[in-house]
Write an enzyme that holds these catalytic residues in place. Sequence first.
Site, PDB file in Angstrom:
ATOM      1  N   HIS A 109       2.913   2.448   8.217  1.00 46.79           N
ATOM      2  CA  HIS A 109       2.446   2.577   9.600  1.00 46.79           C
ATOM      3  C   HIS A 109       2.200   3.951  10.172  1.00 46.79           C
ATOM      4  O   HIS A 109       1.334   4.238  10.758  1.00 46.79           O
ATOM      5  CB  HIS A 109       3.971   1.878  10.518  1.00 46.79           C
ATOM      6  N   VAL A 150      -0.892   1.385   1.617  1.00 49.48           N
ATOM      7  CA  VAL A 150       0.047   2.484   1.061  1.00 49.48           C
ATOM      8  C   VAL A 150       1.261   1.907   0.299  1.00 49.48           C
ATOM      9  O   VAL A 150       1.522   0.979   0.401  1.00 49.48           O
ATOM     10  CB  VAL A 150       0.746   3.228   2.239  1.00 49.48           C
ATOM     11  N   SER A 205       5.764  -2.516   2.968  1.00 49.54           N
ATOM     12  CA  SER A 205       5.853  -3.666   3.912  1.00 49.54           C
ATOM     13  C   SER A 205       7.290  -3.936   4.513  1.00 49.54           C
ATOM     14  O   SER A 205       8.335  -3.466   3.838  1.00 49.54           O
ATOM     15  CB  SER A 205       5.663  -5.019   3.098  1.00 49.54           C
ATOM     16  N   LEU A 233       9.186   0.419  10.900  1.00 55.26           N
ATOM     17  CA  LEU A 233       8.077   1.138  10.389  1.00 55.26           C
ATOM     18  C   LEU A 233       8.500   1.792   9.119  1.00 55.26           C
ATOM     19  O   LEU A 233       9.674   2.226   8.819  1.00 55.26           O
ATOM     20  CB  LEU A 233       7.972   2.069  11.477  1.00 55.26           C
ATOM     21  N   HIS A 234       7.425   1.980   8.491  1.00 55.99           N
ATOM     22  CA  HIS A 234       7.203   2.722   7.175  1.00 55.99           C
ATOM     23  C   HIS A 234       6.269   3.700   6.961  1.00 55.99           C
ATOM     24  O   HIS A 234       5.268   3.701   7.877  1.00 55.99           O
ATOM     25  CB  HIS A 234       7.606   1.779   6.044  1.00 55.99           C
ATOM     26  N   GLN A 248       3.857 -15.680  16.513  1.00 57.26           N
ATOM     27  CA  GLN A 248       2.729 -15.658  15.084  1.00 57.26           C
ATOM     28  C   GLN A 248       3.769 -15.939  13.890  1.00 57.26           C
ATOM     29  O   GLN A 248       3.433 -16.007  12.855  1.00 57.26           O
ATOM     30  CB  GLN A 248       2.348 -14.544  14.966  1.00 57.26           C
ATOM     31  N   ASP A 304      -2.713  -6.642   5.284  1.00 54.75           N
ATOM     32  CA  ASP A 304      -3.311  -7.867   5.841  1.00 54.75           C
ATOM     33  C   ASP A 304      -4.536  -8.235   6.080  1.00 54.75           C
ATOM     34  O   ASP A 304      -5.151  -7.860   7.104  1.00 54.75           O
ATOM     35  CB  ASP A 304      -2.453  -7.857   7.135  1.00 54.75           C
TER      36      ASP A 304
END
Length: 277
Positions: A36, A174, A183, A32-33, A60, A148
Amino acid sequence: MVIKTVEDLQEVLFRVHSSGKSVGLVPTMGALHDGHLSLIKRARRENQATVCSIFVNPTQFNNKEDLEKYPRTLDDDLKMIEDYVDFVFAPTAEEVYKEPATEHYDFGDLEKVMEGPMRPGHFNGVAIIVKRLFDWVKPERAYFGEKDFQQLAIIKSLVKQYHLDIEVIPCPIVREDSGLALSSRNKRLSEYEHKQAANIYRILQESTHLETTDVAKIRQFVADEIAKVDTFRLEYYEIVDGETLQPIQNLNDTDSVVGCITVYCGEVRLIDNIRYK
Ligand code: PAF
């Protein structure tokens, strides 16, 4: 509260739903960054209970190496979000895929462009996990980042096709001060690559100021500029209708226009996008 099983998740959420509280869901794959965190903070503002899922979803990934290299930082993730979420759902793959992943989704033309052909099966895998999370959590609202961009369109289509009573909330990209879109994959860039990666957004921004509305010329400009940056290899740059995601010829062809890019910076595949209108 960290929840590991679907049964426990449904049990706690049954109580939340029964007390009439609204639930906001932020699906993530962890690492997470601040991007998120911005989704989580928004979910917290707009709902009475917030659930964040952290699950690196194998269905995925069409590339085994990419799945293996995907950063996994659960302890740090939990520390980062503990003050903002009510529940973290962090299941194992065995738990999520007790029922084998046999679902097949059809998103028509939305999945025939950009990431679709480049990553066969990717969006089906995204839809499988997101639909399962929606069914288990039954959120009023679900939050997804605009980075995305195609995934967002696919999820909106999923909600529409299955008449789900869930509001999909798109959240702005962001960026670092350098312009690089946050990302989880940025963690895999070397210091030099990280510095170079900021050129993606610079080039995209410059492309919005050209004296032309001819999409072929704008795409050529972006391709030429990307080629000048060592460490970069362009996978695609498409300029598309922001609703249908179909390529356009001229910026005046439609009201909503987005440029979507995928660039390898060294070995790391980065995506970004920019709005022309
Ligand atoms: O955007 C992501 O991180 C993932 O694709 C998602 C939506 C959490 C599904 O695994």
